[in-house]
Design an enzyme around this catalytic site. Structure first.
Site, PDB file in Angstrom:
ATOM      1  N   LYS A  53       1.027  -1.176   0.069  1.00  0.00           N
ATOM      2  CA  LYS A  53      -0.064   0.129  -0.002  1.00  0.00           C
ATOM      3  C   LYS A  53       0.910   1.189  -0.008  1.00  0.00           C
ATOM      4  O   LYS A  53       0.391   2.151  -0.599  1.00  0.00           O
ATOM      5  CB  LYS A  53      -1.152   0.117   1.238  1.00  0.00           C
ATOM      6  CG  LYS A  53      -2.003  -1.089   1.021  1.00  0.00           C
ATOM      7  CD  LYS A  53      -3.173  -0.766   2.128  1.00  0.00           C
ATOM      8  CE  LYS A  53      -4.191  -1.882   1.946  1.00  0.00           C
ATOM      9  NZ  LYS A  53      -5.325  -1.716   3.032  1.00  0.00           N
ATOM     10  N   ASP A 103     -10.051   3.070   1.366  1.00  0.00           N
ATOM     11  CA  ASP A 103     -10.231   2.324   2.728  1.00  0.00           C
ATOM     12  C   ASP A 103     -10.725   2.992   3.948  1.00  0.00           C
ATOM     13  O   ASP A 103     -11.786   3.002   4.622  1.00  0.00           O
ATOM     14  CB  ASP A 103      -8.902   1.728   3.413  1.00  0.00           C
ATOM     15  CG  ASP A 103      -8.275   0.679   2.858  1.00  0.00           C
ATOM     16  OD1 ASP A 103      -9.112  -0.299   2.515  1.00  0.00           O
ATOM     17  OD2 ASP A 103      -7.208   0.352   2.807  1.00  0.00           O
TER      18      ASP A 103
HETATM   19  P1  NAP Z   1      -0.138  -3.613  10.607  1.00  0.00           P
HETATM   20  O1  NAP Z   1       0.168  -2.375   9.899  1.00  0.00           O
HETATM   21  O2  NAP Z   1       0.924  -4.840  10.634  1.00  0.00           O
HETATM   22  O3  NAP Z   1      -0.299  -3.081  12.227  1.00  0.00           O
HETATM   23  C1  NAP Z   1      -0.693  -4.105  13.089  1.00  0.00           C
HETATM   24  C2  NAP Z   1      -1.075  -3.120  14.184  1.00  0.00           C
HETATM   25  O4  NAP Z   1      -1.332  -4.384  15.226  1.00  0.00           O
HETATM   26  C3  NAP Z   1      -0.112  -2.504  15.187  1.00  0.00           C
HETATM   27  O5  NAP Z   1      -0.409  -1.443  15.758  1.00  0.00           O
HETATM   28  C4  NAP Z   1       0.782  -3.618  15.840  1.00  0.00           C
HETATM   29  O6  NAP Z   1       1.591  -3.044  17.031  1.00  0.00           O
HETATM   30  C5  NAP Z   1      -0.377  -4.376  16.458  1.00  0.00           C
HETATM   31  N1  NAP Z   1      -0.221  -5.610  16.962  1.00  0.00           N
HETATM   32  C6  NAP Z   1       0.208  -6.801  16.128  1.00  0.00           C
HETATM   33  N2  NAP Z   1       0.051  -7.631  17.038  1.00  0.00           N
HETATM   34  C7  NAP Z   1       0.167  -7.365  18.178  1.00  0.00           C
HETATM   35  C8  NAP Z   1       0.232  -7.901  19.444  1.00  0.00           C
HETATM   36  N3  NAP Z   1       0.501  -9.459  19.552  1.00  0.00           N
HETATM   37  N4  NAP Z   1       0.008  -7.165  20.538  1.00  0.00           N
HETATM   38  C9  NAP Z   1      -0.450  -5.897  20.398  1.00  0.00           C
HETATM   39  N5  NAP Z   1      -0.425  -5.136  19.528  1.00  0.00           N
HETATM   40  C10 NAP Z   1      -0.218  -5.905  18.044  1.00  0.00           C
HETATM   41  O7  NAP Z   1      -1.605  -3.915  10.119  1.00  0.00           O
HETATM   42  P2  NAP Z   1      -2.658  -3.357   9.375  1.00  0.00           P
HETATM   43  O8  NAP Z   1      -2.750  -3.218   7.881  1.00  0.00           O
HETATM   44  O9  NAP Z   1      -2.874  -1.722  10.236  1.00  0.00           O
HETATM   45  O10 NAP Z   1      -4.090  -3.978   9.818  1.00  0.00           O
HETATM   46  C11 NAP Z   1      -4.640  -3.963  11.043  1.00  0.00           C
HETATM   47  C12 NAP Z   1      -6.010  -4.762  11.134  1.00  0.00           C
HETATM   48  O11 NAP Z   1      -6.796  -4.191  10.455  1.00  0.00           O
HETATM   49  C13 NAP Z   1      -5.905  -6.093  10.545  1.00  0.00           C
HETATM   50  O12 NAP Z   1      -6.513  -7.132  11.403  1.00  0.00           O
HETATM   51  C14 NAP Z   1      -6.784  -6.103   9.232  1.00  0.00           C
HETATM   52  O13 NAP Z   1      -7.073  -7.354   8.887  1.00  0.00           O
HETATM   53  C15 NAP Z   1      -7.750  -4.865   9.592  1.00  0.00           C
HETATM   54  N6  NAP Z   1      -8.019  -4.176   8.384  1.00  0.00           N
HETATM   55  C16 NAP Z   1      -9.368  -4.381   8.004  1.00  0.00           C
HETATM   56  C17 NAP Z   1      -9.894  -3.549   6.765  1.00  0.00           C
HETATM   57  C18 NAP Z   1     -11.263  -3.631   6.429  1.00  0.00           C
HETATM   58  O14 NAP Z   1     -11.511  -3.309   5.380  1.00  0.00           O
HETATM   59  N7  NAP Z   1     -12.143  -4.157   7.471  1.00  0.00           N
HETATM   60  C19 NAP Z   1      -8.953  -2.949   6.062  1.00  0.00           C
HETATM   61  C20 NAP Z   1      -7.813  -2.743   6.496  1.00  0.00           C
HETATM   62  C21 NAP Z   1      -7.169  -3.470   7.672  1.00  0.00           C
HETATM   63  P3  NAP Z   1       2.839  -2.522  16.994  1.00  0.00           P
HETATM   64  O15 NAP Z   1       2.868  -1.257  16.256  1.00  0.00           O
HETATM   65  O16 NAP Z   1       3.416  -2.703  18.372  1.00  0.00           O
HETATM   66  O17 NAP Z   1       3.559  -3.775  16.265  1.00  0.00           O
END
Ligand code: NAP
Length: 290
Positions: free
Chosen positions: A71, A107
């Site tokens: 992205k 998004d």
């Molecule tokens: P990302 O960039 O990898 O960010 C992950 C986030 O989760 C970070 O804040 C990370 O914290 C935290 N995290 C991961 N593992 C953790 C743990 N064990 N304990 C505490 N915090 C943890 O992912 P993203 O792209 O932002 O996506 C996040 C979520 O949104 C996903 O579940 C995705 O499926 C969902 N999403 C949904 C849509 C939709 O259309 N509904 C669209 C986009 C995303 P750190 O910074 O400390 O690593």
């Protein structure tokens, strides 16, 4: 649907792409609206997103969606970028132009349509935002531009929340995002909050995981919106409901980001009635959907 010499092709580039629901969204819309368009997933190897965009241009693809992990990286391959997507620093939709592709972030607008459709407001709200990753960063920006009073951004790695908060605050010109460490949730002020769950904690198959499990945290939430949609009801949603709050999953965000992309590619407006048909079809993929 008949595929012929005039069929236009759209698709998703990402890695992985095998579990995507986007083909269901776009191919259903094309069928309902009678557009001669087909949507397919394209698995792109890490480091090859620029080649993928060049190839798409050569093949005259009408549009692309972009997912993890491209992205941000895809921006370097665009001819133009929409202001909103540029400010967020992430693009999930490419629209064909004469010279190449213009990048958009649907998004964020998708989340906004999903929230307003449920009667959730952002203006004047006190918001807790869990996470500081790609999705949470876009949510922080959305909340800021839609007039949230204050957004408490809680993240496991507080340095990341600080970076995102500083960037968003600078872009919108006010100190609206307040970064905190997740374990500092006890320091949140009194009152009731809209809480947006933007971490990947609780995503299937780890359905029993939750970012915060303390009851006192959920007593502060009047509405919980989880960006996750698999499982249908996350533990975050269950805890929110158990403490009297309303809770929503992220399927409508997914639906509307797709619909907005479809509208950009085909220059149409998708009606709420057609959106509902697609939503019901998506819902059918979840055995535990209510
Ligand atoms: P990302 O960039 O990898 O960010 C992950 C986030 O989760 C970070 O804040 C990370 O914290 C935290 N995290 C991961 N593992 C953790 C743990 N064990 N304990 C505490 N915090 C943890 O992912 P993203 O792209 O932002 O996506 C996040 C979520 O949104 C996903 O579940 C995705 O499926 C969902 N999403 C949904 C849509 C939709 O259309 N509904 C669209 C986009 C995303 P750190 O910074 O400390 O690593």
């Amino acid at each position: 649907m008949e595929i012929n010499g005039k069929t236009r092709v759209c698709g998703l580039i990402g890695n992985p792409v095998e579990h995507t629901l986007s083909p269901m969204i776009h191919n259903t819309l094309a069928e309902i609206l009678g557009h001669n368009m087909v949507y397919v997933p394209f698995l792109v190897e890490p480091g090859r997103v620029a080649e993928a965009v060049t190839g798409a241009k050569a093949l005259n693809l009408l549009g692309l969606n972009v997912t993890v992990p491209f992205k941000s990286d895809v921006i370097a391959s665009l001819d133009e970028i929409d202001d909103l997507a540029g400010n967020i620093g992430a693009v999930n939709t490419l629209v064909r132009t004469e010279s190449g592709y213009k990048g958009y972030n649907t998004d964020m607008e998708g989340l906004y349509r999903a929230m307003t459709g449920e009667g959730i407001r952002l203006d004047g709200e006190q918001i807790i935002l869990l996470g500081a990753g790609g999705a949470a960063r876009a949510v922080a920006y959305l909340c800021a531009v839609k007039g949230a009073e204050r957004v408490y951004m809680l993240n496991r790695t507080p340095g990341k929340a600080q970076t995102v908060a500083a960037e968003v605050n600078r872009t919108v010109g006010r100190e609206v995002i307040l970064p905190m460490a997740t374990e500092e949730y006890g320091k949140l002020p009194e009152g009731k909050f809209l809480a947006i769950q933007g971490t990947s904690v609780g995503l299937a198959p780890h359905v029993d995981d939750v970012i915060i499990s303390d009851d006192s945290f959920y007593e502060k939430i009047h509405t919980g919106f989880d960006l996750i949609y698999s499982p249908w009801e996350t533990r975050f949603m269950k805890l929110t409901r158990a403490h009297g709050g309303r809770a929503y999953n992220g399927l409508k965000m997914l639906l509307y980001q797709g619909i907005i992309a479809y509208e950009l590619w085909n220059r149409v407006n998708v009606s709420e009635m057609d959106a509902r048909i697609v939503y019901e079809k998506l819902k059918g993929c979840f055995i535990d959907a209510d």
